[in-house]
Design an enzyme around this catalytic site. Structure first.
Site, PDB file in Angstrom:
ATOM      1  N   LEU A   1       0.803  -1.219   0.000  1.00 16.11           N
ATOM      2  CA  LEU A   1       0.000   0.000   0.000  1.00 16.11           C
ATOM      3  C   LEU A   1       0.837   1.270   0.000  1.00 16.11           C
ATOM      4  CD1 LEU A   1      -2.281  -2.061   0.646  1.00 16.11           C
ATOM      5  CD2 LEU A   1      -3.357  -0.231   1.963  1.00 16.11           C
TER       6      LEU A   1
ATOM      7  N   THR B   1     -13.877   5.607   8.312  1.00 18.90           N
ATOM      8  CA  THR B   1     -13.911   5.711   9.760  1.00 18.90           C
ATOM      9  C   THR B   1     -14.682   6.923  10.275  1.00 18.90           C
ATOM     10  OG1 THR B   1     -12.462   6.053  11.701  1.00 18.90           O
ATOM     11  CG2 THR B   1     -11.697   6.934   9.621  1.00 18.90           C
TER      12      THR B   1
ATOM     13  N   TYR C   1      -4.557  10.699  11.225  1.00 18.64           N
ATOM     14  CA  TYR C   1      -5.256   9.500  10.779  1.00 18.64           C
ATOM     15  C   TYR C   1      -6.580   9.858  10.108  1.00 18.64           C
ATOM     16  CZ  TYR C   1      -8.180   5.328  11.032  1.00 18.64           C
ATOM     17  OH  TYR C   1      -9.047   4.304  10.727  1.00 18.64           O
TER      18      TYR C   1
ATOM     19  N   TRP D   1     -15.065   1.648  16.022  1.00 19.59           N
ATOM     20  CA  TRP D   1     -14.840   0.785  17.171  1.00 19.59           C
ATOM     21  C   TRP D   1     -14.866  -0.704  16.796  1.00 19.59           C
ATOM     22  CZ3 TRP D   1     -17.402   3.012  22.228  1.00 19.59           C
ATOM     23  CH2 TRP D   1     -17.120   4.377  22.329  1.00 19.59           C
TER      24      TRP D   1
END
Length: 281
Positions: free
Chosen positions: A32, A96, A120, A145
């Site tokens: 990646l 996310t 992030y 989560w």
């Protein structure tokens, strides 16, 4: 349907590998940190859809490794989406809750303004933008989560600490929906099939477990189901400082995922029971 999955050892990728017709790629197959290599793999594949379940997920380390996080979480998915678009196949990308700033208490809608608090979240948002702009059939699936019987996650950490201690202090002012990796994998597969049949369903969606809870209450349920006697005391985020700031409100509104794909929010307590059963020798 044959599905190419980026990711091999992560929580969701491990669950995706259990589905028929799935080929999971590890770093040796597609690094990646080399977006061009990822693009070349898709260009050469005969798969009917691509799922990106790989990411740079070390939230705190990302603060020091911005360049790597941006390559893996933003540039690589952008290249993947472009390659999938060129081949005319659906691309499902896992994102996310960290793309939001965590303000308020209302569940975040998929079209709500974003505002990541750290590297992030910013890198994942960059990936989202690249995927959406690639011009192909796609779904961005934001989740939160994540837990499972494998990898590094809150459930496994609490099980370990609960066996060692009789009292713990856990953050109680961050709220979200714990989400079993197994359910995320199933959702990704269902979405990939739906997009293959109906590209008009392309867009950004949310998927997290229900009900929404704090980390402290999540821990209490883990201990209760594990038959561990641990006294949990709630603390504030300020009392548990980390290099990267976490969103206080990680609640996700998942209604459009239900209406578009018939996917309901899973009860994470049932998912937890299954994970704990998997962890029991």
């Amino acid at each position: 349907m044959n599905v190419l999955v980026f990711g091999q050892t992560g929580q969701v990728a491990t669950e995706l590998a259990l589905f028929d017709g799935v080929t999971c790629l590890g770093r040796a197959d597609a690094d990646l940190t080399d977006p061009g290599a990822c693009e070349a793999v898709i260009a050469a594949t005969d798969a009917d859809a691509v799922i990106n379940a790989a990411a740079y997920t070390a939230v705190d380390k990302a603060e020091e490794n911005r360049d790597t996080a941006m390559i893996v979480n933003a540039m690589a998915p952008t290249a993947m989406a472009a390659a999938a678009a060129a081949r005319g196949i659906p691309f499902v990308h896992i994102s996310t809750d960290y793309v939001f700033d965590g303000s308020g208490s209302a569940p975040w809608q998929p079209d709500a303004p974003t505002g990541p608090l750290g590297v992030y979240g910013a890198s994942k948002l960059g990936g989202e933008k690249g995927v959406a702009a690639a011009g192909g059939t796609y779904a961005i699936l934001r989740t939160a989560w994540v837990f499972s019987a494998h990898g590094n996650n809150f459930v496994r950490t609490m099980r370990r600490l609960g066996a060692e201690r009789d009292a713990l202090t856990i953050v109680g002012d961050q709220i979200g929906g714990p989400t079993p990796a197994r359910d995320i994998a199933a959702a990704c597969m269902k979405i990939a099939r739906a997009l293959h049949a109906d590209p008009s369903k392309s867009g950004t969606y949310h998927f997290s477990g229900a009900p929404d809870v704090s980390w402290a209450d999540f821990a209490r349920e883990i201990f209760a189901q594990s038959d561990l006697s641990v006294d949990v005391t709630d603390i504030t985020t300020d009392q548990y400082p980390t290099p990267a700031k976490r969103p206080a409100n990680s609640r996700l509104n998942c209604t459009t995922t239900t209406s578009a794909f018939g996917i309901e929010r899973p009860d994470w307590r049932a998912g937890l029971a299954q994970v704990l059963a998997d962890l029991t020798p």
